[in-house]
Design a protein around this motif. Sequence first.
Motif, short mmCIF file in Angstrom:
data_model
loop_
_atom_site.label_atom_id
_atom_site.label_comp_id
_atom_site.label_asym_id
_atom_site.label_seq_id
_atom_site.Cartn_x
_atom_site.Cartn_y
_atom_site.Cartn_z
N LEU A 129 0.82 -1.22 0.00
CA LEU A 129 0.00 0.00 0.00
C LEU A 129 0.85 1.26 0.00
O LEU A 129 0.32 2.36 -0.22
CB LEU A 129 -0.93 0.01 1.22
CG LEU A 129 -2.11 -0.96 1.15
CD1 LEU A 129 -2.92 -0.89 2.44
CD2 LEU A 129 -3.00 -0.62 -0.04
N LEU A 181 0.50 4.10 -2.36
CA LEU A 181 -0.87 4.63 -2.46
C LEU A 181 -1.22 5.54 -1.30
O LEU A 181 -2.33 6.07 -1.23
CB LEU A 181 -1.86 3.46 -2.52
CG LEU A 181 -1.79 2.70 -3.84
CD1 LEU A 181 -2.49 1.37 -3.75
CD2 LEU A 181 -2.42 3.56 -4.94
N ASP A 182 -0.32 5.70 -0.33
CA ASP A 182 -0.56 6.65 0.76
C ASP A 182 -1.87 6.34 1.48
O ASP A 182 -2.77 7.18 1.54
CB ASP A 182 -0.56 8.08 0.20
CG ASP A 182 -0.80 9.12 1.28
OD1 ASP A 182 -0.56 8.82 2.47
OD2 ASP A 182 -1.22 10.23 0.93
N VAL A 183 -1.98 5.14 2.03
CA VAL A 183 -3.21 4.76 2.74
C VAL A 183 -3.02 4.88 4.24
O VAL A 183 -3.76 5.61 4.91
CB VAL A 183 -3.65 3.34 2.33
CG1 VAL A 183 -4.81 2.85 3.19
CG2 VAL A 183 -4.07 3.33 0.86
N THR A 230 -6.47 3.34 7.93
CA THR A 230 -6.86 4.34 6.95
C THR A 230 -6.81 5.71 7.63
O THR A 230 -6.21 5.85 8.69
CB THR A 230 -8.26 4.02 6.37
OG1 THR A 230 -9.13 3.62 7.44
CG2 THR A 230 -8.19 2.87 5.37
N ALA A 231 -7.44 6.72 7.02
CA ALA A 231 -7.29 8.09 7.50
C ALA A 231 -7.72 8.29 8.95
O ALA A 231 -7.30 9.25 9.60
CB ALA A 231 -8.08 9.04 6.58
#
Lengths: 268, 268
Positions: free
Chosen positions: B157, B160-162, B178-179
Amino acid sequence: MPRLAILAGQGALPLKIAAAHRQAVFAHFEGMEVPPPGNEVVQVSYERFGEMFDSLRQAGVTEVVFAGSLTRPTLNPTNFDPKMMQLAPCFMQVMKGGDDGLLRAVISAFEQEGLVVRGAHELVAGLTAEPGLLAGPQPADADHVDAARARSILTALGPLDVGQGAVVADGQALGVETAQGTDAMLRFVAETSDRLRQRARGVLVKAPKPGQDLRIDMPAIGPATITAAAAAGLAGIVINAGEVLLIDRDTTLRTAEKAGLFLLAQAP
Amino acid sequence: MPRLAILAGQGALPLKIAAAHRQAVFAHFEGMEVPPPGNEVVQVSYERFGEMFDSLRQAGVTEVVFAGSLTRPTLNPTNFDPKMMQLAPCFMQVMKGGDDGLLRAVISAFEQEGLVVRGAHELVAGLTAEPGLLAGPQPADADHVDAARARSILTALGPLDVGQGAVVADGQALGVETAQGTDAMLRFVAETSDRLRQRARGVLVKAPKPGQDLRIDMPAIGPATITAAAAAGLAGIVINAGEVLLIDRDTTLRTAEKAGLFLLAQAP
């Protein structure tokens, strides 16, 4: 003459296949979907693969379909029959790499017994979607951008056998599906992301893992998925045409329409 | 003479840097960590980058550090100053690709003003860990296997900057950050995975994204992470040595020791 056995997990799918194939044997695992009247029933157990193969053969079964959702069952090795004692070490080994490895090993065990493993989508017409907008409003440009990013996440994770769904809103990843499934991820998004999202709504993409064998653990969405996606405030859902099961298609589309959620099928 | 400004998010880190650098300016954003007594304070706003650069220059600031956790602020364009009106379109564009892109753009905006952007780990000794077992029991072989799989997920990942964390138990992925952050993911694991895990406990791996600029959004763990990991039933936590901030190191290690959770730092 070919005869089908439905290896039944939970949910509407095994019942749907049984209804479409009344001559099929319904193989019932303890705790899983209750057999419908109208199909011959064989009682089977994950702990006794030898007995399962014997029962299926006695019923004249030549092909099987895995249908419905399964979670890893708790197995008690003292109940294993000789066949399962032979298979278990391999199953234990491959499951450390994720469910895909385990499922591939299970398929291969059935094939070694001369049984053909079929996919649910081959057995009932209309279980998957044709490409196009199935329900709800046209996705906005921003939704397409979010969907593309969710797809990149699924593609990157594909070889690792993590999950079949991801949620992105305004470029932010808000959910990556893990073993708990899509609905659990959507509840997580509903409970945790309001502050992060502000005005952005977000999109769920649901697709098989790249290279996934669709005969087992095929991705599926149904009315519950739509309700959970609406509760999570999403703008819509993108699925792969031909590769994602629509559980109870009519209710699914009606639920999406009512909730104002788009449901879009894209050619994979 | 160099002078530092601490661009303060939330949490203990900005206060820790302020305590170690009493001559540093504490740049306070509304709603973020309250300035400590003992440092000069400058009031700043995400909506007025021009005024922020002016205030920092007037205070003689030559270098800045981003410290503490930030969430995307709600911005009101009618409040933008001319500098922000010039920067905003670029920020809006890159944030669609995830927070990393946004943070890189923010770093670059500071650098274009002639300000040097430092990393928190360069400014306070002992903020990160040396390689080795920091607290708790030795990880079992199965824990190392789970940690390796969680690491593969983070690596896949990465571009993809997750997120910076993943949880795996007995080969099953149970959480991908996640964020919403690590603690939200650990609560999700605690609430959803009992049935899936059976006897397996699981491991959290926390590491920067491959190629991540450590001057911004450096991964961090603290006592709250340990408590959340214990509540999720995990066996332990693996972090990258030198690349993950230990918030309140002593309490963190003591909490892990008490909870019987291993905390292992591995050379990246």
